[in-house]
Structure formats: structure tokens, C-alpha cells
Design a protein around this motif. Sequence first.
Motif, short mmCIF file in Angstrom:
data_model
loop_
_atom_site.label_atom_id
_atom_site.label_comp_id
_atom_site.label_asym_id
_atom_site.label_seq_id
_atom_site.Cartn_x
_atom_site.Cartn_y
_atom_site.Cartn_z
N TYR A 1 0.13 7.15 2.34
CA TYR A 1 -1.10 7.91 2.17
C TYR A 1 -0.81 9.28 1.56
O TYR A 1 0.11 9.98 1.98
N ASP B 1 -3.84 5.27 8.36
CA ASP B 1 -4.15 6.51 7.62
C ASP B 1 -5.12 6.24 6.48
O ASP B 1 -6.10 6.97 6.30
N TRP B 2 -4.88 5.20 5.70
CA TRP B 2 -5.80 4.87 4.60
C TRP B 2 -7.18 4.48 5.13
O TRP B 2 -8.20 4.85 4.56
N ASP C 1 -6.05 10.00 -3.13
CA ASP C 1 -7.22 9.46 -2.44
C ASP C 1 -8.46 10.22 -2.91
O ASP C 1 -9.15 10.88 -2.14
N VAL D 1 -7.82 6.02 -6.29
CA VAL D 1 -7.32 5.29 -5.13
C VAL D 1 -6.56 4.06 -5.62
O VAL D 1 -7.10 3.26 -6.40
N ARG E 1 -9.82 7.40 6.24
CA ARG E 1 -10.41 8.33 5.28
C ARG E 1 -11.55 7.69 4.53
O ARG E 1 -11.49 6.51 4.23
N VAL F 1 0.86 -1.19 0.00
CA VAL F 1 0.00 0.00 0.00
C VAL F 1 0.90 1.24 0.00
O VAL F 1 1.76 1.38 0.86
N ASN G 1 0.60 3.74 8.19
CA ASN G 1 0.10 4.03 6.84
C ASN G 1 -1.25 3.34 6.61
O ASN G 1 -2.18 3.95 6.06
N ALA H 1 -4.63 -0.01 -1.76
CA ALA H 1 -5.28 0.75 -0.68
C ALA H 1 -6.78 0.44 -0.66
O ALA H 1 -7.37 0.29 0.42
N GLN H 2 -7.39 0.33 -1.82
CA GLN H 2 -8.81 0.00 -1.88
C GLN H 2 -9.06 -1.41 -1.37
O GLN H 2 -10.04 -1.66 -0.67
N ARG I 1 -9.03 -1.21 2.37
CA ARG I 1 -10.30 -0.63 2.83
C ARG I 1 -11.46 -1.62 2.71
O ARG I 1 -12.30 -1.72 3.59
#
Length: 185
Positions: A47, A94-95, A52, A57, A98, A44, A91, A61-62, A65
Motif C-alpha cells: 500500500y 490496508d488496501w 492510491d 490505483v 481506504r 497486490v 497489505n 489492488a482495484q 477492492r
Amino acid sequence: MTTTIAVLVGSLRSGASNRALAEAAVALAPEGTELRIVDGLGDVPFYNEDVDQPGTVPATAQALRDAVGAADAVLVATPEHNGTIPAVLKNAIDWLSRPFGAGAVSGLPTAVIGGAHGQYGGVWAQDEARKALGIAGAAVIADATLSVANSSGRFAEAAPLEDPEITAALTSVLGALADAARTAA
């Protein structure tokens, strides 16, 4: 209905004691609960709010999430790096934070465990992880804890599942986390 717990491991090293602790947690899952280790945290990107944005994205990272967003709770296993949490874990948080107030971790019951080389078992890192996760919106369970001092040495002698003290403490943390997830549902 099965309660799902996403497991984040803050160590990227193969054979890491925190990975072994996470794998033990998977094996000790309470009845009606499934733990899933979320792999790929090292892939990942750092951030960056510039990427983002809808349609930009990064896929890794997606995927993070999506994995956490699909869970009913989160378990974090963290080592201690220079007195705090590893960058890869920060990190990920952080992702997951959001968009603020509506991130994937928002409202999810969350417990933090871990081990470290030192005599205190990484409690500073665990405290920092709880702080960051709480600010990110997670429902941190402050009293569901496990700190394993000298974890690499201890697990060299006996794997976490072979250590009655570790399995008892881990079972307690998992029970509290599963109960919190069922109550929140």
C-alpha cells in the motif's frame, strides 16, 4: 437472493493448511450462501497512498477492492508469521481500508479463522487480524472463531473436510457469518 462471502487467505504457499481450510469453507457453504476465494493477494503491491489516487490505483489492488466490495461478508483464513499476521494479509487489509471510513471492507460482517504450526493455532495472528479489520471498518464477529493447532500435521493426517471437529466448527463460523450478513443487508 444469494449471500456472497469473499474469502481472503493469508498464505501464499501452495498446499498451505489455511488454503485447505478456506477450500473446506467453500465446500461447507450454508444454503443460500456462496463463498469466493479472492486470489492474487501476492500480486497486490504494498500500500502506498501516492498510487492510491483516482486513475493510478494498481489493477490488482482495484480487483481486490472490487471482489470484497461486491461481497456481503468476509472470511479471513490466516496463518501466524512470527506471532502476527502475514504481510500479504496486512497489505490486503490496508488496501481494503481506504478511503478511510468508506473502504471496501467498511461495515462488512467479517470472521477470522486459521491454523498454525504451534499449539495455539495462530490465535495471536487471528487477534491481530481482527484488530486491523476492525480499525479498517469491518464489522468483526468476535465470537465466530476457529483456531487449528498444528494445522499442517493435523491436515496431513486428514483433510479439513474429513475431520468432524473441523467441519463442525467451520460450519458454526459460516452460519454465524451468513446470519450476520443477512441481518446487515
